[in-house]
Write a protein that holds these residues in place. Structure first.
Motif, mmCIF file in Angstrom:
data_model
loop_
_atom_site.group_PDB
_atom_site.id
_atom_site.type_symbol
_atom_site.label_atom_id
_atom_site.label_comp_id
_atom_site.label_asym_id
_atom_site.label_seq_id
_atom_site.Cartn_x
_atom_site.Cartn_y
_atom_site.Cartn_z
ATOM 1 N N ILE B 29 0.687 -1.251 0.074
ATOM 2 C CA ILE B 29 0.027 0.191 0.149
ATOM 3 C C ILE B 29 0.920 1.046 -0.065
ATOM 4 O O ILE B 29 1.671 1.470 0.950
ATOM 5 N N PRO B 30 0.866 2.119 -1.194
ATOM 6 C CA PRO B 30 1.549 3.283 -1.214
ATOM 7 C C PRO B 30 1.281 4.135 0.101
ATOM 8 O O PRO B 30 0.344 4.154 0.445
ATOM 9 N N ASP B 31 2.350 5.102 0.306
ATOM 10 C CA ASP B 31 1.966 6.169 1.365
ATOM 11 C C ASP B 31 1.207 7.006 0.756
ATOM 12 O O ASP B 31 1.175 7.649 -0.488
ATOM 13 N N SER B 32 0.326 7.794 1.593
ATOM 14 C CA SER B 32 -0.245 8.891 1.056
ATOM 15 C C SER B 32 -0.197 10.234 1.838
ATOM 16 O O SER B 32 0.471 10.151 2.976
ATOM 17 N N GLU B 60 -14.932 14.616 4.182
ATOM 18 C CA GLU B 60 -13.637 14.348 3.448
ATOM 19 C C GLU B 60 -12.840 15.214 2.904
ATOM 20 O O GLU B 60 -11.534 15.066 2.849
ATOM 21 N N LYS B 67 -4.536 17.676 4.451
ATOM 22 C CA LYS B 67 -3.325 17.004 4.050
ATOM 23 C C LYS B 67 -2.727 17.814 2.904
ATOM 24 O O LYS B 67 -1.453 17.751 3.015
ATOM 25 N N SER B 129 -18.646 9.682 -6.931
ATOM 26 C CA SER B 129 -19.302 9.459 -5.970
ATOM 27 C C SER B 129 -18.303 9.021 -4.940
ATOM 28 O O SER B 129 -17.141 8.860 -5.170
ATOM 29 N N ARG B 130 -18.577 8.465 -3.771
ATOM 30 C CA ARG B 130 -18.023 7.726 -2.873
ATOM 31 C C ARG B 130 -16.717 8.552 -2.260
ATOM 32 O O ARG B 130 -15.699 8.250 -2.728
ATOM 33 N N PRO B 131 -17.331 9.367 -1.334
ATOM 34 C CA PRO B 131 -15.917 10.137 -0.647
ATOM 35 C C PRO B 131 -14.965 9.678 -0.378
ATOM 36 O O PRO B 131 -13.732 10.165 -0.434
ATOM 37 N N ASP B 132 -14.915 8.440 -0.113
ATOM 38 C CA ASP B 132 -13.762 7.676 0.563
ATOM 39 C C ASP B 132 -12.552 7.399 -0.417
ATOM 40 O O ASP B 132 -11.258 6.927 -0.187
ATOM 41 N N THR B 133 -13.068 7.505 -1.657
ATOM 42 C CA THR B 133 -12.141 7.378 -2.781
ATOM 43 C C THR B 133 -11.712 8.783 -3.349
ATOM 44 O O THR B 133 -10.760 8.913 -4.202
ATOM 45 N N ASN B 135 -9.473 10.999 -2.058
ATOM 46 C CA ASN B 135 -8.131 11.169 -2.061
ATOM 47 C C ASN B 135 -7.498 10.823 -2.985
ATOM 48 O O ASN B 135 -6.424 11.319 -3.660
ATOM 49 N N ASN B 136 -7.657 9.596 -3.547
ATOM 50 C CA ASN B 136 -7.108 8.827 -4.600
ATOM 51 C C ASN B 136 -7.173 9.866 -5.832
ATOM 52 O O ASN B 136 -6.112 10.012 -6.594
ATOM 53 N N GLU B 139 -4.981 12.751 -5.512
ATOM 54 C CA GLU B 139 -3.330 12.412 -5.518
ATOM 55 C C GLU B 139 -3.063 11.961 -7.187
ATOM 56 O O GLU B 139 -1.775 12.265 -7.567
ATOM 57 N N LYS B 140 -3.852 11.595 -7.793
ATOM 58 C CA LYS B 140 -3.691 11.217 -9.412
ATOM 59 C C LYS B 140 -3.341 12.572 -9.983
ATOM 60 O O LYS B 140 -2.685 12.700 -10.696
#
Lengths: 549, 278
Positions: B29-32, B60, B67, B129-133, B135-136, B139-140
């Motif tokens: 799992i990469p660092d965030s 979120e 961050k 949708s899906r706030p938990d994603t 951050n991904n 970072e992209k």
């Protein structure tokens, strides 16, 4: 790329078959055509507005054309799909695409049955795997791949398959592999009992890109919520049907060890002590399903039970909540009566993939040749059987006078957790409805019949109380005329009391059926086999053509 | 071949394969949160007072802002869907400008967010949708090519309530497409009653609410193309309406600018934000 390959294969095979068959007599060609066209007439009062079709596109259409051929042990088929500004994929959006929706080639050689192309199939009742098509929701989970079935003997067969699940005109990146074995055993031909056991296995291997995406999502979680991505997920199932005289008992147990699911109700930690709802988590999934039926003389009884724990199984981990029916590998049977009347079917409990314990009892009794009685009870709760999600009791009496008339009266009671099934706030009270209904079908003569239907839904919450009436005149063999209306007699939130009329006609000619309807329809849920989605209100004209050859 | 008990063989094979996930090597799992970038990402949050799941989305975004405080600009879009005030006494945060952006980026659910208006591979919509994603996706974008810088200069006169925002785009590489500039005004610290999954939340603070768009949804074209090192400036003027019902509080307002590749591609190259009153 897929479509180009598809076209090349299809045309090669069909050309070969048709060329070789030109001088033969055993070629069988059959198929079907289905087209829907909607003219969207904006009506902001009922909420039929603010999507592209109402705002500026005005017209949407869908078409499917199937062509199948059988010759010399070969079976082949191709289907053309077309969507023009269609709201079938996303009820709130517009979708335009066309192309080859399906093709397949099948050949049986001795005991080996081989198929390539887009495959529809299922293992057991479908709990670990079902590839199926449901056009009302644009579900098409066909597997683009290859399948081999081997008939071991008269009673046993085994099948293996692999491929990628269809995703509209492309495929999901994950690879799906499966195998099943189905058997039958009876001590003798005259035996009172028999069994039909089976077992199945499914493996889903995520692509590098999918796993990397999961790893990136996990890295965005705080350490306490992080999950370990993995490439492979396995699911296996064991099932059996026992027949003993008038009793038939089906039982299935399915397991999905340590797999990744998205739990929308799981609490996820955020920095500074805050929390948010919804996260991926790794869990063991299981489904236990059983159905026992008794049918003899004038009596039929069916008991069903199901326990579901963490069994969301899809071809991709990224499924849009607005399109929650997409990418499904698993199909879990619904546990509520499939109602057909407008108001009795308004509330339907969508199958819960993560947390559900349910049972259903269906009782049917015939008295003489005129009377039929039925009673259905379904109760759906959480895993611990504490919190009730849905409850329905439906009683119905039918009186039939052959070739003269038929009368039905019934009463339905529903208790629905609208927070769970309709996404309403948790503070929204549980909906409790009483819905009496009646139907009268009268045959004037051999050609002409009139069907009258009426329902009243008493409901103090949510959409309130409604009355519905329908009259349908049938002039066989060609014509059917329909007039219906639905009116909001009580609205708990002082909403406008509106009338929703519908008028339509159907013309049947041979294998062709042509329909045209003017429809005003409230927002509701459309379900098929427990798979449901929210449909916005509709206002406009609906035309349809169905044809088989 | 005669098979006396094919089911037993099948069960054995199934149980054998069922254990194969244990054979897999663990995926690292990469660092965030460690990405160093000069990119500033525009996040357009589709939200509303009557949206029960939206507080989760906003929470979120707060975490993402914590961050990457220098790399993210958020604009809250209260388009028609689920934006009706829960308490009739509350200000209605709906704006036609938010609705126009919703139409421009595509209808969807709430909460959803667009990240630089990018249509990411494997996503059907610009809105995610899906706030938990989320951050991904941030970072992209932070790892994507940094094509241009954007500087924002703010001048606000508290007496006339007139603001003047100047955006200066500087190409870090050749850009062979038209570049558009966008300017909007946002307001934070707006207290309303918010619906949530657990009921009404009184005195809920809405942040980054879009109050006024100073440019069309597709922006204003400032260049047909840009050469590396070239800079182009564009100024926007706006007079804040009088303060009303705790809205248009100048101290809570910010000017947001961003540059994009125009109406067809929509992709946002860089964003910038400046408070009206520092």
């Amino acid at each position: 790329m897929i479509n180009q390959l598809s076209k090349a294969i299809i045309f090669s095979c069909l050309s070969l078959i048709l060329t070789r068959a030109a001088s033969q007599e055993s070629l069988l060609v059959f198929g079907g055509f289905q087209a829907n066209a909607n003219v969207f007439l904006r009506d902001s009062q009922i909420g039929a507005a603010n999507i592209p079709q109402y705002d500026y596109q005005l017209f949407g259409a869908e078409t499917w054309f199937d062509l199948n051929a059988s010759y010399a042990g070969f079976n082949a088929g191709v289907r053309f799909d077309l969507f023009n500004n269609s709201n079938l994929l996303y009820p709130q959006g517009s979708y335009t695409a066309q192309g080859i929706g399906r093709w397949f080639i099948n050949k049986e050689i001795n005991r080996l049955d081989m198929t390539v192309g887009y495959l529809y199939d299922q293992i057991g009742s479908g709990i670990i795997y079902r590839a199926w098509e449901e056009r009302s929701q644009l579900i098409d989970n066909a597997l683009l791949g290859a399948s081999v079935k081997y008939t071991i003997n008269d009673n046993w067969s085994a099948k293996a398959f692999t491929g990628k699940q269809r995703n509209l005109f492309s495929v999901y990146n994950s690879v799906i592999k499966g195998a099943m074995i189905n058997g039958f055993y009876a001590p003798s031909d005259s035996s009172k009992w028999s069994i039909a056991p089976g077992a199945g296995f499914i493996n889903r291997t995520f692509s590098d890109e999918q796993v990397q995406d999961q790893a990136n999502i996990s890295s965005g979680y705080l350490l306490v919520d992080q999950f370990n991505p993995s490439y492979n997920t396995n699911a296996f199932t064991f099932y059996n049907t026992l027949n003993y005289g008038p009793i038939s008992w089906y039982a299935e147990a399915a397991f999905k060890p340590s797999s990744l699911i998205y739990n929308p109700l799981a609490i996820r930690s955020l920095p500074k002590g805050e929390t948010s709802l919804g996260k991926y988590e790794r869990t063991n999934g299981s489904v236990f399903y059983t159905s026992i039926g008794y049918a003899a003389h004038n009596l039929g009884i069916t008991l069903e039970g199901k326990r579901t724990d963490g069994f969301d199984f899809r071809a991709d981990h990224r499924i849009d909540p607005l399109a929650a029916n997409r990418g499904l590998i698993a199909y879990i049977p619904p546990m509520a009566r499939i109602n057909t009347y407008r108001l009795t079917s308004y509330y339907f409990p969508a199958t819960q993939f993560l947390n559900e314990m349910a049972y259903q009892i269906d009782f049917k009794y015939s008295l003489g040749s005129h009377w039929n009685f039925s009673l259905n009870i379904s109760d759906i709760r959480d895993l611990n059987f504490d919190e009730q999600f849905y409850k329905e009791i439906n009683g119905e009496i039918v009186y039939k006078q052959e070739d003269a008339y038929q009368m039905s009266v019934g009463l339905q009671r529903q208790e629905v957790n609208v927070s769970l099934y309709f996404g309403k706030p948790a503070t929204e009270p549980k909906v409790k409805t009483w819905t009496p209904y009646a139907e009268f079908l009268y045959y004037f003569n051999e050609k002409t019949s009139l069907r009258i239907e009426t329902q009243y839904m008493h409901n103090k919450h949510d959409i309130g109380s409604w009355v519905y009436g329908l009259a349908e005149l049938g002039i066989s063999p060609h014509w059917l005329f329909e007039l219906s209306g639905m009116y909001n007699t009580y609205h708990p939130k002082d909403g406008k009391k509106l009338f929703y009329p519908t008028a339509g006609m159907v013309f049947n000619y041979g294998n062709n059926r042509i329909g045209l309807r003017y429809v005003k329809q409230i927002q509701g849920i459309v379900c098929s086999g427990g798979i449901c989605r929210l449909e916005p209100a509709f206002s406009g004209l609906r035309a349809s053509i169905t044809s088989n050859f | 071949m005669k098979m006396k008990n094919p089911l037993l063989i099948a069960v054995t094979v199934i149980l054998f394969f069922a254990s194969c996930s244990e054979w897999e090597q663990p995926v690292p799992i990469p660092d965030s949160g460690n990405i160093k970038s000069e990119r500033v990402i525009l996040i357009e949050e589709f939200t509303g007072a009557s949206c029960t799941n939206c507080p989760a989305g906003s929470a979120e975004l707060k975490a993402i802002l914590d961050k990457y405080p220098d790399n993210v600009v958020v604009v809250g879009l209260h388009s028609k869907f689920l934006s009706a005030p829960v308490d009739p006494a509350d200000p209605n945060l709906y704006t036609d400008d938010a609705e126009n952006i919703e139409i421009f980026l595509g209808r969807g659910a709430k909460p959803e967010a667009a990240f630089n208006r990018n249509l990411f591979t494997h996503n059907r919509n610009i809105r995610i949708s899906r706030p938990d994603t989320w951050n991904n996706f941030v970072e992209k974008e932070l790892l994507a090519t940094h094509q241009a810088d954007l500087r924002i200069a703010m001048d606000y006169d508290s007496l006339s309530r007139k603001m003047n925002m100047t955006l200066t785009a500087i190409a870090r590489q050749d850009i062979d497409e038209a570049v558009h500039a966008h300017a909007v005004v946002t307001e934070s610290d707006i207290s309303i009653t918010q619906l949530s999954l657990t009921g009404k939340i009184p005195n809920y603070i809405q942040e980054h609410v879009l109050r006024k768009a100073l440019t069309p949804v597709g922006g204003i074209k400032i260049a047909d193309s840009m050469k590396k090192g070239e800079s182009i400036s564009k100024s926007f003027e706006f007079t804040l309406p009088a303060q009303d019902n705790n809205l248009w509080v100048a101290e809570n307002c910010a000017a947001v600018g961003f540059i994009s590749l125009g109406e067809s591609k929509k992709y946002v190259l860089q964003a910038a934000e400046a408070k009206l009153i520092k």
